[in-house]
Design a protein around this motif. Structure first.
Motif, mmCIF file in Angstrom:
data_model
loop_
_atom_site.group_PDB
_atom_site.id
_atom_site.type_symbol
_atom_site.label_atom_id
_atom_site.label_comp_id
_atom_site.label_asym_id
_atom_site.label_seq_id
_atom_site.Cartn_x
_atom_site.Cartn_y
_atom_site.Cartn_z
ATOM 1 N N LEU A 106 30.787 16.548 23.967
ATOM 2 C CA LEU A 106 31.797 17.588 23.815
ATOM 3 C C LEU A 106 33.066 17.034 23.172
ATOM 4 C CD1 LEU A 106 31.270 19.414 27.229
ATOM 5 C CD2 LEU A 106 30.568 20.212 24.955
ATOM 6 N N MET A 107 33.411 15.802 23.510
ATOM 7 C CA MET A 107 34.533 15.150 22.842
ATOM 8 C C MET A 107 34.272 15.045 21.345
ATOM 9 S SD MET A 107 35.188 12.080 25.600
ATOM 10 C CE MET A 107 36.096 11.043 24.454
ATOM 11 N N ALA A 108 33.025 14.723 20.983
ATOM 12 C CA ALA A 108 32.661 14.572 19.579
ATOM 13 C C ALA A 108 32.762 15.887 18.819
ATOM 14 C CB ALA A 108 31.242 14.000 19.468
ATOM 15 N N ILE A 111 33.906 7.918 17.219
ATOM 16 C CA ILE A 111 33.377 7.131 16.104
ATOM 17 C C ILE A 111 32.146 6.349 16.565
ATOM 18 C CG2 ILE A 111 33.831 5.101 14.660
ATOM 19 C CD1 ILE A 111 36.641 6.174 14.235
ATOM 20 N N ALA A 112 32.246 5.740 17.746
ATOM 21 C CA ALA A 112 31.101 4.995 18.285
ATOM 22 C C ALA A 112 29.913 5.922 18.505
ATOM 23 C CB ALA A 112 31.494 4.317 19.604
ATOM 24 N N GLU A 153 49.880 14.266 22.876
ATOM 25 C CA GLU A 153 49.313 14.423 24.213
ATOM 26 C C GLU A 153 48.061 13.585 24.425
ATOM 27 O OE1 GLU A 153 48.561 18.580 24.344
ATOM 28 O OE2 GLU A 153 50.685 19.136 24.408
ATOM 29 N N GLY A 154 47.438 13.117 23.341
ATOM 30 C CA GLY A 154 46.186 12.387 23.439
ATOM 31 C C GLY A 154 45.059 13.290 23.911
ATOM 32 N N GLU A 155 45.201 14.596 23.688
ATOM 33 C CA GLU A 155 44.279 15.576 24.245
ATOM 34 C C GLU A 155 43.045 15.823 23.387
ATOM 35 O OE1 GLU A 155 43.359 18.171 26.293
ATOM 36 O OE2 GLU A 155 44.380 17.181 27.929
ATOM 37 N N SER A 156 43.192 15.781 22.069
ATOM 38 C CA SER A 156 42.094 16.246 21.244
ATOM 39 C C SER A 156 42.021 15.467 19.943
ATOM 40 C CB SER A 156 42.261 17.735 20.952
ATOM 41 O OG SER A 156 41.124 18.245 20.301
ATOM 42 N N LEU A 157 40.905 15.612 19.270
ATOM 43 C CA LEU A 157 40.682 14.952 17.990
ATOM 44 C C LEU A 157 40.797 15.934 16.849
ATOM 45 C CD1 LEU A 157 37.499 12.919 18.866
ATOM 46 C CD2 LEU A 157 39.657 11.947 18.146
ATOM 47 N N LEU A 158 41.235 15.421 15.705
ATOM 48 C CA LEU A 158 41.182 16.191 14.470
ATOM 49 C C LEU A 158 40.066 15.525 13.677
ATOM 50 C CD1 LEU A 158 45.031 16.318 13.864
ATOM 51 C CD2 LEU A 158 43.599 17.921 15.124
ATOM 52 N N PHE A 159 38.861 16.012 13.819
ATOM 53 C CA PHE A 159 37.682 15.271 13.370
ATOM 54 C C PHE A 159 36.677 16.219 12.735
ATOM 55 C CE2 PHE A 159 36.692 10.914 13.923
ATOM 56 C CZ PHE A 159 35.315 10.778 13.823
ATOM 57 N N PRO A 160 36.969 16.745 11.527
ATOM 58 C CA PRO A 160 36.094 17.753 10.924
ATOM 59 C C PRO A 160 34.766 17.190 10.436
ATOM 60 C CG PRO A 160 37.796 17.126 9.385
ATOM 61 C CD PRO A 160 38.118 16.432 10.681
ATOM 62 N N GLU A 164 28.501 6.661 14.929
ATOM 63 C CA GLU A 164 27.945 5.477 14.277
ATOM 64 C C GLU A 164 26.660 5.014 14.955
ATOM 65 O OE1 GLU A 164 31.746 3.234 12.184
ATOM 66 O OE2 GLU A 164 30.947 2.441 14.061
ATOM 67 N N SER A 165 26.561 5.233 16.243
ATOM 68 C CA SER A 165 25.375 4.789 16.982
ATOM 69 C C SER A 165 24.207 5.759 16.842
ATOM 70 C CB SER A 165 25.716 4.645 18.465
ATOM 71 O OG SER A 165 26.006 5.910 19.030
ATOM 72 N N GLY A 166 24.493 6.959 16.324
ATOM 73 C CA GLY A 166 23.455 7.979 16.256
ATOM 74 C C GLY A 166 23.329 8.761 17.550
ATOM 75 N N PHE A 167 24.181 8.450 18.548
ATOM 76 C CA PHE A 167 24.152 9.160 19.823
ATOM 77 C C PHE A 167 24.422 10.648 19.611
ATOM 78 C CE2 PHE A 167 26.473 10.727 23.583
ATOM 79 C CZ PHE A 167 25.540 10.473 24.564
#
Length: 216
Positions: A163-165, A205-206, A122-129, A209-212
């Motif tokens: 929130l995406m992050a 990722i950006a 779906e491109g809905e969410s990340l699996l990013f633990p 990596e940017s510290g944002f």
């Protein structure tokens, strides 16, 4: 239409296990298998799967190079879900940077595997633990910071990126901000365009990596 999946893993037992789990679902269909990354591009062109479940470590061509090859050479490429043993493996991070949409641990429960495939399709969410967020932050660089600065995100776009992050889906972001899902989709599209990101994973990722955004 069912979500179609191509399984890529050098271990036949892993492929058989994933096939059994996924094909038990009425809305998912496994359309093919490969034992090495070298076979992925021809099979993707032939079978046109929605999702490729890609082992990250393979003997000839690994999941990182196979991911790059698919995204570079296949028009309208499928979503790539990296399948790995260790969540803090630097290979996983490099696969995400190469364009994989998320990753799945081989020890995941069947329900988690099915859920991951649906989410990535779906491109809905990340699996990013947390482990991968820390790897992203550790790879911080001036180029990423410059990209965020040039993007000139609005206040609401910056909030959406944060929130995406955190791994929130569009629906979850909408609930958090008390706005409609279509409004969130518009903000996400604007964030991706301003960052020059292919998808949500690249944008997150950006951000790290940017510290944002801080991994903590």
């Amino acid at each position: 239409m069912p979500v179609t999946v191509l399984l890529v893993d050098d271990e036949q037992l892993v492929r058989a296990g994933l096939r059994a789990i996924l094909e038990d679902q009425p809305d998912i269909k496994v359309v093919g298998e490969a034992a090495d990354g070298a076979s992925v591009v021809p099979l993707v062109r032939q079978l046109r799967p929605d999702v490729v479940a890609m082992d990250v470590r393979m003997p000839l061509i690994d999941g990182i190079e196979a991911t790059r090859a698919v995204l570079r050479s296949v028009p309208q490429p499928p979503k790539i879900l990296v399948v790995t043993t260790f969540e803090n493996d630097s290979y996983v991070y490099e696969a995400l940077r190469a364009g994989a949409a998320g990753f799945l641990l081989k020890r995941a429960r069947p329900a988690e595997i099915v859920h991951a495939v649906r989410l990535v399709a779906e491109g809905e969410s990340l699996l990013f633990p947390a482990a991968v967020r820390s790897l992203a932050a550790a790879h911080g660089n001036a180029r990423a910071r410059a990209v965020l600065e040039r993007a000139a995100l609005t206040g609401r776009e910056a909030e959406v990126l944060r929130l995406m992050a955190r791994g929130l889906s569009n629906a979850e972001i909408a609930e958090h901000l008390v706005v409609g899902t279509e409004t969130v989709k518009s903000h996400v599209s604007a964030v991706l365009a301003k960052l020059g990101a292919r998808d949500r994973t690249q944008a997150v990722i950006a951000a790290y990596e940017s510290g944002f955004v801080s991994p903590r």
